[in-house]
Write an enzyme that holds these catalytic residues in place. Structure first.
Site, PDB file in Angstrom:
ATOM      1  N   CYS A  84       0.898  -1.245   0.062  1.00  0.00           N
ATOM      2  CA  CYS A  84      -0.080   0.084  -0.132  1.00  0.00           C
ATOM      3  C   CYS A  84       1.024   1.220  -0.064  1.00  0.00           C
ATOM      4  CB  CYS A  84      -0.913  -0.009   1.178  1.00  0.00           C
ATOM      5  SG  CYS A  84      -0.119   0.087   3.004  1.00  0.00           S
ATOM      6  N   ASP A 206      -7.798   4.961  -0.769  1.00  0.00           N
ATOM      7  CA  ASP A 206      -7.485   3.840  -0.192  1.00  0.00           C
ATOM      8  C   ASP A 206      -6.863   3.010  -1.414  1.00  0.00           C
ATOM      9  OD1 ASP A 206      -7.047   1.442   0.958  1.00  0.00           O
ATOM     10  OD2 ASP A 206      -9.036   1.613   2.316  1.00  0.00           O
ATOM     11  N   HIS A 208      -5.647  -0.094  -1.233  1.00  0.00           N
ATOM     12  CA  HIS A 208      -6.059  -1.461  -0.911  1.00  0.00           C
ATOM     13  C   HIS A 208      -6.916  -2.447  -1.794  1.00  0.00           C
ATOM     14  CE1 HIS A 208      -4.135   0.138   2.696  1.00  0.00           C
ATOM     15  NE2 HIS A 208      -3.506  -0.987   2.932  1.00  0.00           N
TER      16      HIS A 208
END
EC number: 3.4.22.-
Length: 276
Positions: A84, A206, A208
């Site tokens: 990440c 994000d 992810h």
């Protein structure tokens, strides 16, 4: 699909069963066994079209320029559980033009960190994650957007850092990398909004996500980009944990502090815009 639950410096995604030893906690792949194409078409400016998080906001500021959404597996490499920080860094490198040209791959980033002596031999090709400090070194090494590394200690006044974020975005800054301490999951901040009762929201991107997103609406509906409340109207304004690094002039540093934020403000070719 459940959206990732977040707070400003303590963001987390729903947990993955039996995470690997060196995984970032709480990753959520679309499928544990699914394979992705070797290269995906990256989506640009995936926050566009989102509604403001409250009625009659007192203040609202979003990033300037354009960016690409880099996420798990977007180049065919399965980096779930450790990638990440690299993906958030790649998103920063794609700013302000929103182009993939010149954005280093994960192997190049690891090789640079090893070559400059920040990481030991054998780091290249590993599954070890990186954070904001390593990102600052890579941005300087590859000539990316300018910034500065900031560190916030435990108990730091959070409202003041939100003022810095607001100034950053209103002055034409790009996505901000954030993470540190108990929050081992990197992500980007794209904007800030203050409601009429002084509640504060931040716009989170994000990295992810695992899969092949069709469009920005799909990501928004699933919560991979969206507004999250950082401070309620009567919140304790102290920052519980984290480490902040802000990209601005290429300088970086370590300290005992806990939170990192990266504030890119201009491309190197355009010159450095002083904010702080």
């Amino acid at each position: 699909m459940t959206s990732p639950a977040t707070t400003l410096f303590g963001m987390s995604s729903p947990a993955l069963a039996n995470p690997r030893k060196h995984q970032e906690p709480g990753v959520r792949p679309a499928s544990v066994t699914a394979a992705l194409p070797s290269t995906l078409e990256l989506l640009k400016d995936v926050h566009l079209g989102l509604a403001v998080p409250c009625q009659d906001p007192a203040r609202l500021a979003l990033l300037s320029g354009h960016y690409l959404y880099y996420h798990y597996g977007c180049d065919g490499l399965d980096d779930r559980g450790w990638g990440c920080g690299y993906r958030t860094l790649q998103t920063l490198c794609s700013w302000p033009e929103g182009q993939s040209s010149g954005v280093p791959g994960l192997a190049a980033l690891q090789g640079a960190l090893e070559d400059m002596g920040d990481k030991p031999p054998g780091f290249r090709g590993s599954r070890n994650w990186i954070g904001c400090v390593e990102a600052s070194l890579c941005l300087e090494h590859f000539g990316g957007p300018q910034g500065r590394l900031y560190h916030l200690p435990r108990g730091a006044e959070l409202r003041g850092e939100l003022e810095r974020l607001y100034s950053h975005f209103t002055a034409g800054g790009g996505p901000v990398m954030v993470g540190g301490d108990a929050d081992a999951q990197s992500k980007a901040l794209l904007g800030i909004c203050e409601g009429p009762d002084m509640e504060v929201y931040v716009l989170i991107l994000d990295p992810h996500y695992w899969g092949t997103p069709k469009n920005r609406c799909e990501l928004q509906a699933a919560g991979w980009v969206g507004w999250q409340k950082a401070l309620p109207p009567t919140a304790d304004k102290s920052l519980s944990a984290s480490k902040v690094w802000v990209r601005h002039d290429g300088r970086a540093g370590e300290s005992e502090f806990r939170v990192n934020l990266v504030y890119p403000t201009s491309s190197r070719s355009a010159g450095v815009k002083t904010l702080f």
